[in-house]
Enzyme design. Structure first.
Site, PDB file in Angstrom:
ATOM      1  N   CYS A  77       0.858  -1.173   0.000  1.00 48.41           N
ATOM      2  CA  CYS A  77       0.000   0.000   0.000  1.00 48.41           C
ATOM      3  C   CYS A  77       0.895   1.224   0.000  1.00 48.41           C
ATOM      4  O   CYS A  77       2.088   1.129   0.231  1.00 48.41           O
ATOM      5  CB  CYS A  77      -0.870   0.024   1.241  1.00 48.41           C
ATOM      6  SG  CYS A  77      -1.784  -1.488   1.488  1.00 48.41           S
ATOM      7  N   ARG A 110       2.258   1.185  -6.471  1.00 46.93           N
ATOM      8  CA  ARG A 110       2.492   0.218  -5.390  1.00 46.93           C
ATOM      9  C   ARG A 110       1.275  -0.647  -5.093  1.00 46.93           C
ATOM     10  O   ARG A 110       1.382  -1.789  -4.672  1.00 46.93           O
ATOM     11  CB  ARG A 110       2.898   0.968  -4.115  1.00 46.93           C
ATOM     12  CG  ARG A 110       4.255   1.611  -4.203  1.00 46.93           C
ATOM     13  CD  ARG A 110       4.512   2.427  -2.971  1.00 46.93           C
ATOM     14  NE  ARG A 110       4.644   1.597  -1.796  1.00 46.93           N
ATOM     15  CZ  ARG A 110       5.803   1.243  -1.264  1.00 46.93           C
ATOM     16  NH1 ARG A 110       6.911   1.664  -1.799  1.00 46.93           N
ATOM     17  NH2 ARG A 110       5.852   0.498  -0.189  1.00 46.93           N
ATOM     18  N   TRP A 117      -3.591  -2.004  -1.379  1.00 43.46           N
ATOM     19  CA  TRP A 117      -3.468  -3.306  -2.045  1.00 43.46           C
ATOM     20  C   TRP A 117      -3.995  -4.303  -1.022  1.00 43.46           C
ATOM     21  O   TRP A 117      -3.366  -4.541   0.002  1.00 43.46           O
ATOM     22  CB  TRP A 117      -2.000  -3.574  -2.392  1.00 43.46           C
ATOM     23  CG  TRP A 117      -1.797  -4.836  -3.194  1.00 43.46           C
ATOM     24  CD1 TRP A 117      -1.873  -4.961  -4.547  1.00 43.46           C
ATOM     25  CD2 TRP A 117      -1.472  -6.131  -2.690  1.00 43.46           C
ATOM     26  NE1 TRP A 117      -1.608  -6.258  -4.914  1.00 43.46           N
ATOM     27  CE2 TRP A 117      -1.363  -6.998  -3.798  1.00 43.46           C
ATOM     28  CE3 TRP A 117      -1.261  -6.659  -1.409  1.00 43.46           C
ATOM     29  CZ2 TRP A 117      -1.052  -8.346  -3.672  1.00 43.46           C
ATOM     30  CZ3 TRP A 117      -0.948  -8.003  -1.295  1.00 43.46           C
ATOM     31  CH2 TRP A 117      -0.848  -8.825  -2.420  1.00 43.46           C
ATOM     32  N   ASN A 163       0.159   0.682   6.464  1.00 42.91           N
ATOM     33  CA  ASN A 163       0.772  -0.175   5.462  1.00 42.91           C
ATOM     34  C   ASN A 163       1.392  -1.353   6.223  1.00 42.91           C
ATOM     35  O   ASN A 163       2.125  -1.135   7.179  1.00 42.91           O
ATOM     36  CB  ASN A 163       1.855   0.648   4.735  1.00 42.91           C
ATOM     37  CG  ASN A 163       2.505  -0.119   3.616  1.00 42.91           C
ATOM     38  OD1 ASN A 163       2.078  -1.217   3.281  1.00 42.91           O
ATOM     39  ND2 ASN A 163       3.540   0.456   3.035  1.00 42.91           N
ATOM     40  N   GLY A 164       1.086  -2.582   5.824  1.00 39.44           N
ATOM     41  CA  GLY A 164       1.656  -3.741   6.523  1.00 39.44           C
ATOM     42  C   GLY A 164       0.571  -4.722   6.927  1.00 39.44           C
ATOM     43  O   GLY A 164      -0.568  -4.633   6.469  1.00 39.44           O
ATOM     44  N   GLU A 219      11.553 -15.767 -16.933  1.00 33.48           N
ATOM     45  CA  GLU A 219      11.293 -14.334 -16.830  1.00 33.48           C
ATOM     46  C   GLU A 219      10.376 -13.848 -17.969  1.00 33.48           C
ATOM     47  O   GLU A 219       9.467 -13.046 -17.757  1.00 33.48           O
ATOM     48  CB  GLU A 219      12.627 -13.573 -16.820  1.00 33.48           C
ATOM     49  CG  GLU A 219      12.534 -12.056 -16.827  1.00 33.48           C
ATOM     50  CD  GLU A 219      11.772 -11.460 -15.648  1.00 33.48           C
ATOM     51  OE1 GLU A 219      11.454 -12.170 -14.685  1.00 33.48           O
ATOM     52  OE2 GLU A 219      11.453 -10.258 -15.712  1.00 33.48           O
ATOM     53  N   LYS A 227       6.794 -12.131 -17.423  1.00 30.00           N
ATOM     54  CA  LYS A 227       6.434 -10.820 -17.976  1.00 30.00           C
ATOM     55  C   LYS A 227       5.096 -10.918 -18.696  1.00 30.00           C
ATOM     56  O   LYS A 227       4.218 -10.089 -18.509  1.00 30.00           O
ATOM     57  CB  LYS A 227       7.478 -10.311 -18.976  1.00 30.00           C
ATOM     58  CG  LYS A 227       8.735  -9.729 -18.426  1.00 30.00           C
ATOM     59  CD  LYS A 227       8.609  -8.408 -17.727  1.00 30.00           C
ATOM     60  CE  LYS A 227       8.266  -8.561 -16.289  1.00 30.00           C
ATOM     61  NZ  LYS A 227       9.287  -8.903 -15.355  1.00 30.00           N
ATOM     62  N   GLU A 271       2.090 -11.595 -16.237  1.00 29.46           N
ATOM     63  CA  GLU A 271       1.697 -10.557 -15.280  1.00 29.46           C
ATOM     64  C   GLU A 271       1.038  -9.353 -15.939  1.00 29.46           C
ATOM     65  O   GLU A 271       0.212  -8.709 -15.313  1.00 29.46           O
ATOM     66  CB  GLU A 271       2.835 -10.167 -14.324  1.00 29.46           C
ATOM     67  CG  GLU A 271       4.029  -9.484 -14.903  1.00 29.46           C
ATOM     68  CD  GLU A 271       5.081  -9.157 -13.828  1.00 29.46           C
ATOM     69  OE1 GLU A 271       6.226  -8.977 -14.195  1.00 29.46           O
ATOM     70  OE2 GLU A 271       4.742  -9.066 -12.638  1.00 29.46           O
ATOM     71  N   HIS A 302       9.262 -34.367 -20.425  1.00 26.01           N
ATOM     72  CA  HIS A 302       8.959 -35.068 -19.169  1.00 26.01           C
ATOM     73  C   HIS A 302       7.585 -34.681 -18.615  1.00 26.01           C
ATOM     74  O   HIS A 302       7.335 -34.831 -17.420  1.00 26.01           O
ATOM     75  CB  HIS A 302      10.051 -34.774 -18.127  1.00 26.01           C
ATOM     76  CG  HIS A 302      11.393 -35.294 -18.555  1.00 26.01           C
ATOM     77  ND1 HIS A 302      11.697 -36.639 -18.593  1.00 26.01           N
ATOM     78  CD2 HIS A 302      12.495 -34.655 -19.003  1.00 26.01           C
ATOM     79  CE1 HIS A 302      12.929 -36.799 -19.030  1.00 26.01           C
ATOM     80  NE2 HIS A 302      13.436 -35.605 -19.293  1.00 26.01           N
ATOM     81  N   LYS A 316       3.876  -3.074  -6.715  1.00 36.58           N
ATOM     82  CA  LYS A 316       5.282  -2.914  -7.096  1.00 36.58           C
ATOM     83  C   LYS A 316       6.224  -3.441  -6.028  1.00 36.58           C
ATOM     84  O   LYS A 316       7.210  -4.089  -6.330  1.00 36.58           O
ATOM     85  CB  LYS A 316       5.577  -1.439  -7.381  1.00 36.58           C
ATOM     86  CG  LYS A 316       6.994  -1.177  -7.859  1.00 36.58           C
ATOM     87  CD  LYS A 316       7.229  -1.818  -9.214  1.00 36.58           C
ATOM     88  CE  LYS A 316       8.659  -1.635  -9.709  1.00 36.58           C
ATOM     89  NZ  LYS A 316       8.952  -2.572 -10.807  1.00 36.58           N
TER      90      LYS A 316
HETATM   91  C1  AGP Z   1       8.385  -8.440 -11.519  1.00 38.43           C
HETATM   92  O1  AGP Z   1       7.892  -8.079 -12.752  1.00 38.43           O
HETATM   93  C2  AGP Z   1       7.407  -8.598 -10.465  1.00 38.43           C
HETATM   94  N1  AGP Z   1       6.531  -7.516 -10.379  1.00 38.43           N
HETATM   95  C3  AGP Z   1       7.843  -9.228  -9.164  1.00 38.43           C
HETATM   96  O2  AGP Z   1       8.050 -10.573  -9.452  1.00 38.43           O
HETATM   97  C4  AGP Z   1       9.100  -8.693  -8.436  1.00 38.43           C
HETATM   98  O3  AGP Z   1      10.245  -8.967  -9.182  1.00 38.43           O
HETATM   99  C5  AGP Z   1       9.180  -9.344  -7.059  1.00 38.43           C
HETATM  100  O4  AGP Z   1       8.054  -9.004  -6.317  1.00 38.43           O
HETATM  101  C6  AGP Z   1      10.432  -8.981  -6.312  1.00 38.43           C
HETATM  102  O5  AGP Z   1      10.503  -7.619  -6.041  1.00 38.43           O
HETATM  103  P1  AGP Z   1      11.841  -6.942  -5.598  1.00 38.43           P
HETATM  104  O6  AGP Z   1      12.827  -7.104  -6.693  1.00 38.43           O
HETATM  105  O7  AGP Z   1      11.482  -5.506  -5.363  1.00 38.43           O
HETATM  106  O8  AGP Z   1      12.314  -7.627  -4.351  1.00 38.43           O
END
Ligand code: AGP
Length: 615
Positions: free
Chosen positions: A2, A27, A77, A103-104, A488, A492, A495, A511, A610
């Protein structure tokens, strides 16, 4: 996760809060709210969905906005309860005098809730935050002092929090507290700011105090007082914030993600500057604090990270083991933390995190620190919690990354790992692969122009993106050092487009995953020159035999192999070792254009945040 913002001064608090929240929207973004206070009253406005919904409400409250010079705001969030108006912050108590944003995660909120209910508290949301609001209000009832109430309440709370609270009876101040969640206090002239992250306040001030865990702050327009948890005043430690306001604008690009992909050439130049001067010279890595002798004593490396940063760590394993000759384990932080792990003073722990605030990684690094390992942190945020936990801080200097999907930070993490590998190789005085190391240094210096060649000509990628955007599933395959890029690339795509994409080691296809293949399942193969070229090609043949549509992302393809593929995306030539830093750019662009073609919210994909500051 958040975002939190607070303001006290002479300007309209609403304007500052909304501007701050818009910079924190990356965020978390499922609902938002503000509390605006003046001498007489506190007014709370909340809206589900994007921030624009809150802005529309505030447009109809011009009078209140104009006269409220103090306020707190929040962008959510969801962790406890749906993203509804009721669950949006700020939260309050029975008498509505105390208002709180948070936040938390409060781990003992259920016990606290029961106790508070017995004392008469009535709850209207499913959130843990509302419990904290009632608890602080209850403590206020005993002390009639917001600072004391916060000190007492936070002693009873378990978990992670950054709190901002205001009280109708103390209309000149905001009281803040934190534990395992970031909170900064920006210092202005006759005004002060509070934020969970720098972008929210950077346009107003560059001076700030980073609140430490267990501290409580009392923020007025002309004073900031910080107390430790027994209520003793501590001196203010003022620091300078590292970001320029321009870094958080889209600079003419349609999305931050596209801008950030385009920035990657410069990101590489930045990180290499001063560290890699020529292929003939040794890498300079002053930030890495181990002596030659200590480096020679490293018996193993543990890399700990999440998501994209974890994928960078997997590439790190290939190069560190091959060149620096040190065994490497790479583990997702969330898996590391709930088992008996083995590390000691001869273990080098490397935490990788763009944000430096990922809760799982923080917990894992704290765990490993207890075992006396040297902790190196590769991060984009030198002001972050992880940075502060490091013994060696290796900043990637990628500039602020706004798009939730990480792009330039991944490249920057890879470059950091290449540099660290070369540094360890050189400090250990190793001989095997000396020539490859020289070539790698040469290639790192040439990398920016190769990246720029890709981003400057995306016609083919855009056409392929359009052609494949109708598919519901995707498989990415690769082998060796490019395998993490298959993971990766798939991450991408899923997400930001919500297409079901999975990365596999090409050799694993037969497999199990091969069962899924038919003409509705495109398979994207990373086909690079090197020892696994023929192997990946055989795996592509196997996929083709099941009628899968085949796309190659390749830096070289034998003419005889061209007909096997439905589509080919060429990338500049490079060695096997540098491959991941080149072909990832294509995968980022492909994901971007597919999502963009499907009309998805590229920078703020659903359900994501984020920085993931909860475990
Ligand atoms: C990446 O596109 C993601 N949004 C997510 O996997 C991110 O890499 C992960 O949450 C780790 O975040 P950080 O690098 O800030 O620790």
């Amino acid at each position: 996760m958040c975002g939190i913002i607070g303001y006290v001064g002479d300007r309209s608090a609403a304007e500052i809060l909304i501007s701050g929240l818009s910079h924190l929207e990356y965020r978390g973004y499922d609902s938002s709210g503000v509390a605006l206070m003046n001498d007489k009253e506190v007014n709370i406005y909340k809206a589900p969905g994007k921030l624009i919904n809150l802005i529309e409400i505030l447009k109809t409250k011009q009078n209140i906005c104009a006269k409220s010079k103090i306020g707190i705001g929040h962008i959510r969030w969801a962790t406890h309860g749906l993203p509804t108006t009721q669950n949006a912050h700020p939260h309050t108590c029975n008498c509505k005098n105390l208002t709180l944003v948070h936040n938390g995660i409060i781990e003992n909120y259920q016990e606290l809730k029961k106790e508070l209910e017995q004392l008469g508290a009535r709850f209207s949301s499913q959130t843990d935050t509302e419990v904290a609001a009632h608890l602080i209000a209850y403590e206020y009832g005993k002390t009639k002092n917001l600072l004391k109430a916060m000190l007492n309440a936070t002693k009873k709370i378990k978990g992670a929090f950054a709190f901002c609270a205001i009280h109708k009876n103390e209309p000149d101040k905001i009281v803040v507290a934190k534990r395992n969640a970031p909170l900064i206090i920006g210092i202005g002239q006759e005004e002060n700011f509070i934020a969970s992250d720098i972008p929210a306040i950077i346009e107003y001030t560059k001076k700030a105090i980073y609140l430490s865990d267990y501290q409580v702050g009392v923020i007025k327009k002309d004073s900031i007082e910080i107390y430790n948890d027994n209520g003793t005043l501590v001196p203010n430690k003022i620091e300078y914030l590292p970001f320029e306001a321009v870094a958080i604008s889209k600079m003419g690009y349609k999305h931050f993600m596209l801008k950030e992909i385009h920035e990657q050439g410069d990101v590489v130049r930045n990180i290499l500057a001063g560290k890699l001067l020529s292929p003939e010279k040794n890498v300079v890595l002053d930030e890495f604090k181990l002596t030659k002798k200590e480096i020679n004593n490293i018996k193993r490396i543990q890399i700990i990270a999440c998501g994209t940063s974890y994928h960078a760590g997997l590439v790190g394993k290939y190069i560190l083991e091959k060149f620096a000759k040190i065994p490497v384990d790479v583990e997702a932080s969330s898996e590391y933390i709930y088992r008996d792990t083995i590390a000691d003073k001869n273990t080098l722990a490397i935490g990788i995190s763009q944000s430096g605030e990922t809760a799982d990684t923080i917990t894992a690094i704290k765990q490993i620190k207890e075992q006396e390992s040297h902790v190196a942190i590769i991060t984009n945020r030198v002001d972050s919690t992880l940075a502060r936990l490091s013994d060696s801080l290796l900043p990637v200097n990628a500039g602020i990354e706004v798009s939730v999907a990480a792009t330039k930070s991944y490249i920057a993490q890879l470059i950091s790992l290449y540099l660290l590998t070369i540094y360890l190789f050189e400090q250990k005085g190793l001989e095997q692969y000396k020539e490859e190391i020289r070539t790698l240094k040469q290639e790192l210096m040439e990398l920016p122009s190769k990246i720029e060649a890709i981003v400057e000509n995306t016609t083919n990628i855009q056409e392929i993106a359009k052609k494949y955007s109708c598919y519901k599933d995707f498989i990415f395959i690769a082998r060796g050092i490019n395998y993490p890029n298959a993971l990766e690339g798939a991450l991408k795509l899923k997400e930001i487009s919500y297409i079901n994409a999975t990365g596999y080691s090409a050799g694993e296809l037969k497999h199990g995953p091969i069962a899924m293949l038919d003409n509705n399942m495109p398979v994207l193969a990373l086909l690079n020159t090197g020892v696994v070229y023929d192997k990946v090609l055989s795996n592509c043949e196997e996929a083709k035999a099941r009628q899968a549509k085949l796309i190659a992302v390749t830096n070289y393809i034998e003419p005889k192999d061209v007909p096997l593929f439905d589509d080919i995306i060429n990338v500049p030539l490079g060695s096997e070792t540098i491959g991941p830093a080149i072909n990832i750019v294509v995968l980022q662009l492909l994901a971007y254009y597919i999502a963009e073609y499907l009309g998805k919210d590229v920078d703020q994909p659903r359900n994501l945040a984020k920085s993931v500051t909860v475990e």
